[in-house]
Design an enzyme around this catalytic site. Structure first.
Site, short mmCIF file in Angstrom:
data_model
loop_
_atom_site.label_atom_id
_atom_site.label_comp_id
_atom_site.label_asym_id
_atom_site.label_seq_id
_atom_site.Cartn_x
_atom_site.Cartn_y
_atom_site.Cartn_z
N ALA A 17 13.11 -7.42 6.53
CA ALA A 17 11.68 -7.72 6.61
C ALA A 17 11.12 -7.32 7.97
O ALA A 17 11.75 -7.49 9.00
CB ALA A 17 11.44 -9.20 6.36
N ALA A 34 6.30 -7.89 -0.37
CA ALA A 34 4.86 -8.04 -0.13
C ALA A 34 4.45 -7.50 1.23
O ALA A 34 5.16 -7.63 2.21
CB ALA A 34 4.48 -9.51 -0.24
N HIS A 38 0.85 -1.18 0.00
CA HIS A 38 0.00 0.00 0.00
C HIS A 38 0.89 1.24 0.00
O HIS A 38 1.64 1.46 0.96
CB HIS A 38 -0.93 -0.01 1.21
CG HIS A 38 -1.77 -1.26 1.26
ND1 HIS A 38 -2.86 -1.44 0.44
CD2 HIS A 38 -1.64 -2.39 1.97
CE1 HIS A 38 -3.38 -2.63 0.66
NE2 HIS A 38 -2.64 -3.22 1.59
#
Length: 184
Positions: free
Chosen positions: A160, A107, A90
């Protein structure tokens, strides 16, 4: 052969979908799935040559939701430079977000250049906003959050799950919450 034809058709449909929502998209870009687009007033979303957007579950194993949003509020610019790639993330531009050439966004990331509301909530203060610039050949791991006003230098790597609240210099690895440089 049929699989290739279906894939080409899906990519074309993705490009047409984005274009129909007022985005500027280069015909060489690969759009896998349907991206949620929010563009207000003079907000611009530019998708440069050879950009890859993975918005479908089948396009990346980490795309569990298959959900992707590109948002440019009135007067904002969301600019995805050549050959960058974004998977089910987003990107919300109230002022401006730039993703540099050859950069990869994993992702489930959230990249937002605004607090989205006044702080403290209900105080009536203006909402804090500042542009985000992600340099060339940057890798941002899955599930990261990049907050307003951050600049990430060329060739940096963000681990991450990190929350980036401050600038990250070029050629560094940063990770954690809040992210800090762990290797130069």
């Amino acid at each position: 052969m049929l699989k290739l034809a279906v894939l080409a058709g899906l990519r074309m449909a993705g490009r047409l979908w984005i274009r129909s929502h007022g985005c500027e998209v280069d015909p060489t870009s690969l759009i896998h799935g349907f991206v949620h687009i929010r563009r207000k007033g003079t907000g611009r979303i530019i998708i440069n040559p050879d950009v890859t957007l993975n918005a479908a579950r089948w396009s990346n194993q980490l795309n569990a939701t298959g959900s992707m949003t590109l948002c440019a509020e009135n007067g904002a610019l969301l600019d995805l430079k050549a050959r960058c790639g974004v998977s089910s993330s987003h990107l919300i531009a109230n002022v401006g977000i730039e993703i540099g050439e050859d950069s990869a966004i994993g992702a489930g990331c959230l990249i937002c250049d605004s607090d989205m509301h006044e702080v403290p909530l209900g105080s009536g203060k203006p909402t804090a906003m500042a542009p985000i610039k992600i340099g060339k050949s940057v890798f941002i791991g899955a599930r990261c959050i990049i907050l307003k006003g951050v600049t990430i230098g060329d060739r940096a790597v963000i681990g991450a799950g990190s929350v980036v609240t401050k600038d990250v210099p070029a050629d560094c690895i940063a990770a954690g919450n809040p992210a800090r440089v762990i290797k130069r």
